[in-house]
Write a protein that holds these residues in place. Sequence first.
Motif, PDB file in Angstrom:
ATOM      1  N   PHE A  44      -3.633  -5.730  -6.576  1.00  0.00           N
ATOM      2  CA  PHE A  44      -4.853  -5.046  -6.152  1.00  0.00           C
ATOM      3  C   PHE A  44      -4.570  -3.961  -5.117  1.00  0.00           C
ATOM      4  O   PHE A  44      -5.202  -2.906  -5.137  1.00  0.00           O
ATOM      5  N   LEU A  45      -3.621  -4.198  -4.211  1.00  0.00           N
ATOM      6  CA  LEU A  45      -3.237  -3.182  -3.235  1.00  0.00           C
ATOM      7  C   LEU A  45      -2.747  -1.926  -3.946  1.00  0.00           C
ATOM      8  O   LEU A  45      -3.160  -0.812  -3.619  1.00  0.00           O
ATOM      9  N   GLU A  46      -1.877  -2.116  -4.929  1.00  0.00           N
ATOM     10  CA  GLU A  46      -1.301  -0.984  -5.673  1.00  0.00           C
ATOM     11  C   GLU A  46      -2.363  -0.197  -6.436  1.00  0.00           C
ATOM     12  O   GLU A  46      -2.130   0.958  -6.796  1.00  0.00           O
ATOM     13  N   ARG A  47      -3.510  -0.785  -6.683  1.00  0.00           N
ATOM     14  CA  ARG A  47      -4.575  -0.116  -7.429  1.00  0.00           C
ATOM     15  C   ARG A  47      -5.729   0.320  -6.541  1.00  0.00           C
ATOM     16  O   ARG A  47      -6.818   0.615  -7.012  1.00  0.00           O
ATOM     17  N   GLY A  48      -5.494   0.336  -5.226  1.00  0.00           N
ATOM     18  CA  GLY A  48      -6.444   0.936  -4.309  1.00  0.00           C
ATOM     19  C   GLY A  48      -7.563   0.058  -3.805  1.00  0.00           C
ATOM     20  O   GLY A  48      -8.496   0.548  -3.168  1.00  0.00           O
ATOM     21  N   GLY A  71       0.534   4.078   3.152  1.00  0.00           N
ATOM     22  CA  GLY A  71      -0.277   3.784   4.327  1.00  0.00           C
ATOM     23  C   GLY A  71      -1.639   3.188   4.011  1.00  0.00           C
ATOM     24  O   GLY A  71      -2.415   2.879   4.912  1.00  0.00           O
ATOM     25  N   HIS A  72      -1.946   3.000   2.710  1.00  0.00           N
ATOM     26  CA  HIS A  72      -3.213   2.367   2.325  1.00  0.00           C
ATOM     27  C   HIS A  72      -3.191   0.905   2.772  1.00  0.00           C
ATOM     28  O   HIS A  72      -2.242   0.172   2.504  1.00  0.00           O
ATOM     29  N   LYS A  73      -4.263   0.483   3.456  1.00  0.00           N
ATOM     30  CA  LYS A  73      -4.354  -0.889   3.957  1.00  0.00           C
ATOM     31  C   LYS A  73      -5.429  -1.657   3.209  1.00  0.00           C
ATOM     32  O   LYS A  73      -6.455  -1.098   2.830  1.00  0.00           O
TER      33      LYS A  73
END
Length: 181
Positions: A44-48, A71-73
């Motif tokens: 899910f992190l990898e898909r935003g 840097g997406h958290k």
Amino acid sequence: YSELEAILAEMKDKGVEYVITYLHWGNEYQTYASNNQKMWAEFFLERGVDLIIGTHPHVIQPVEWYEDESGHKMLVYYSIGNFINSTADSGNGIGKRVVGAMAEVELVRDENGKVVIDTYGVTPLVTQIEAGPGNITTYKLEDYSQELADSNQMSWKDPGFSYEFCKELCREVFGELYIEE
């Protein structure tokens, strides 16, 4: 995977600014995140995705930040447990099933206009089970007491159940997020 990936991509394509997923995942009665949950969190992190709130284990699990190379958290509440629960089981540790939590998340726009988490935390809960139909309710742990714990039927099912048991479980699982009143 592909259908889920397509849905998430479509949301971003349509300009969705912030994505929250509510997941039914994890191993029942386990107060820590499974490897499977961590694998899905990375997916899910990898898909935003920005925030995950999980349920299914029937017990609370930790809260953790993820960050990708750009840097997406993403904040993950692995499991908020049960809001209300009654169980026929008995034995040591069964009392963990009546401790749940509400996720506290405040979203704001940062100086660039992006939606971000400003503050986050948990409000621990305890299900109070008393004799008779309809005598199940939920208390905030901060409003709970040893007197209530003594009258909770869970104290008959789990000899270790007490007000302190509930607080210690929250300390163990939530760490610094659990603020004792």
